[in-house]
Design a protein around this motif. Structure first.
Motif, PDB file in Angstrom:
ATOM      1  N   HIS A   3     -12.978  -5.002-127.645  1.00  0.00           N
ATOM      2  CA  HIS A   3     -12.102  -4.009-128.265  1.00  0.00           C
ATOM      3  C   HIS A   3     -12.868  -2.709-128.533  1.00  0.00           C
ATOM      4  N   ARG A   4     -14.142  -2.828-128.977  1.00  0.00           N
ATOM      5  CA  ARG A   4     -14.956  -1.637-129.205  1.00  0.00           C
ATOM      6  C   ARG A   4     -15.191  -0.878-127.910  1.00  0.00           C
ATOM      7  N   PHE A   5     -15.445  -1.638-126.839  1.00  0.00           N
ATOM      8  CA  PHE A   5     -15.683  -0.992-125.544  1.00  0.00           C
ATOM      9  C   PHE A   5     -14.437  -0.246-125.067  1.00  0.00           C
ATOM     10  N   LYS A   6     -13.251  -0.838-125.244  1.00  0.00           N
ATOM     11  CA  LYS A   6     -11.996  -0.214-124.803  1.00  0.00           C
ATOM     12  C   LYS A   6     -11.675   1.050-125.597  1.00  0.00           C
ATOM     13  N   THR A   7     -12.043   1.050-126.878  1.00  0.00           N
ATOM     14  CA  THR A   7     -11.717   2.209-127.717  1.00  0.00           C
ATOM     15  C   THR A   7     -12.847   3.231-127.784  1.00  0.00           C
TER      16      THR A   7
END
Length: 152
Positions: A3-7
């Motif tokens: 999720h951190r990578f996507k955002t």
């Protein structure tokens, strides 16, 4: 984590992508360096003498991973040698007979494991004159003259 990578910002994604590519590309390069250095490393030879109650017989358990040379000093005359490879599909023992002309060190056996770098164990059984006191040396490389083979 995903999720951190996507955002995350696009510049961080690009930086992480380059870092991941660098890591993946470095694996084969590290393997090539290890393959180049592998043959230059010195191989160890481990020797253990097995006590024998019979005079004129000596038995050694030798483990090695590279070239193995055996030299004998202190014996004049014939020396018979049986070499057993200790692996499940081992063949019959190799028989060697050499004639030593002087008490100086002479090369009586030279061999390698089937695959260099792989540990191999051999059992050496030497038979010699019961009054002799041989000095047997097991090393990776021995610079000594070769003993002559026995005449059949």
């Amino acid at each position: 984590m995903l999720h951190r990578f996507k955002t995350s910002r696009p510049s961080i994604r690009i930086l992480l992508g380059f870092w991941l590519i660098l890591e993946v590309v470095s694996i084969p390069a590290a393997a090539q360096v290890a393959m180049r250095l592998g043959p230059t490393l010195e191989h160890e030879v481990f020797v253990s003498e097995i006590q024998s109650s019979r005079p004129g017989v000596a038995t050694y358990l030798v483990t090695h991973s590279g070239q193995l040379d055996v030299a004998i000093a202190g014996v004049v005359g014939e020396v018979s040698m049986l070499v057993h490879r200790t692996k499940p599909q081992s063949r019959t023992p190799e028989r060697h007979c050499v004639r030593l002309a002087s008490g100086e060190p002479q090369l009586v056996f030279s061999g390698q494991p089937e695959r260099i770098g792989q540990l191999e164990t051999r059992i050496f059984t030497l038979s010699y004159d019961a009054g002799a006191a041989p000095a047997v040396e097991f090393k990776e490389r021995i610079s000594a003259p070769s003993a002559t083979a026995c005449v059949a």
